[in-house]
Design a protein around this motif. Structure first.
Motif, PDB file in Angstrom:
ATOM      1  N   THR A  34       0.443  -1.058   0.081  1.00 19.26           N
ATOM      2  CA  THR A  34       0.253  -0.283   0.266  1.00 19.26           C
ATOM      3  C   THR A  34       0.889   1.130  -0.015  1.00 19.26           C
ATOM      4  O   THR A  34       0.799   1.973  -0.977  1.00 19.26           O
ATOM      5  N   ASP A  35       1.555   1.685   1.457  1.00 19.26           N
ATOM      6  CA  ASP A  35       2.468   2.761   1.022  1.00 19.26           C
ATOM      7  C   ASP A  35       4.009   2.819   1.251  1.00 19.26           C
ATOM      8  O   ASP A  35       4.950   3.775   1.812  1.00 19.26           O
ATOM      9  N   LYS A  36       4.044   1.438   1.750  1.00 20.59           N
ATOM     10  CA  LYS A  36       5.739   1.316   2.015  1.00 20.59           C
ATOM     11  C   LYS A  36       6.143  -0.186   1.117  1.00 20.59           C
ATOM     12  O   LYS A  36       5.627  -1.098   1.242  1.00 20.59           O
ATOM     13  N   GLU A  37       8.204  -0.352   1.260  1.00 18.10           N
ATOM     14  CA  GLU A  37       7.902  -0.995   0.618  1.00 18.10           C
ATOM     15  C   GLU A  37       8.425  -1.969   1.761  1.00 18.10           C
ATOM     16  O   GLU A  37       9.175  -1.469   3.565  1.00 18.10           O
ATOM     17  N   GLU A  38       8.264  -3.680   1.929  1.00 20.82           N
ATOM     18  CA  GLU A  38       8.550  -4.699   2.864  1.00 20.82           C
ATOM     19  C   GLU A  38       8.625  -5.740   2.547  1.00 20.82           C
ATOM     20  O   GLU A  38       8.846  -6.793   3.027  1.00 20.82           O
TER      21      GLU A  38
END
Length: 158
Positions: free
Chosen positions: A57-61
């Protein structure tokens, strides 16, 4: 003068229409043939894979899956392991075009992944849209209906 205004208006409408047609569907393989679904199923089940990229959604993991290999088994089981810990899940490729009874028509295929736990792996649980695949790379995307966020998952073959 009216002819010039009409031509300019027609050109502007054509440009707007073309830009409106460009959406996420252009970035996905929405219509996989049964042969392509069989090919992707075979590719996924042939060897082990790592997660090369995961954006939630809003960040690289991506780093949540460092050291893990993924084995897509032909029986539908999915095993992720880091050599010590083994995490079990399931996978499949399904036709989400439920109204289509013809086996010859193209399908709207989903790459389904399900891990009940732990939380990082449960985040991978989804019916992913297939963006692109080769014999060494599977690129998936999911656009959330709730918040409109986009998740991206890329597997690369070991």
């Amino acid at each position: 003068m009216k002819t010039s205004i009409f031509k300019i208006t027609a050109i502007l409408l054509a440009v707007v229409a073309m830009s409106c047609d460009k959406n996420n569907d252009d970035d996905m393989l929405n219509n996989l043939s049964p042969a392509q679904v069989a090919e992707l199923t075979s590719i996924a089940a042939s060897g082990t894979w790592t997660i090369a990229y995961y954006f939630d959604t809003d960040k690289e993991e991506t780093d949540h899956f460092n050291g893990y290999t993924f084995d897509f088994n032909t029986d539908g089981s999915l095993v992720a392991t880091d050599g010590v810990v083994e995490i079990n899940g399931t996978w499949s490729i399904t036709d989400s075009d439920a109204n289509d009874d013809s086996p010859d028509d193209d399908s709207d295929a989903d790459f389904n992944i399900a891990f009940p736990s732990p939380a990082d792996f449960a985040d991978l649980t989804d019916d992913w849209d297939i963006v692109e695949f080769t014999s060494v790379r599977i690129e998936l995307i999911d656009v959330s209906g709730g918040n409109g966020g986009t998740d991206k998952l890329v597997f690369e073959k070991n």
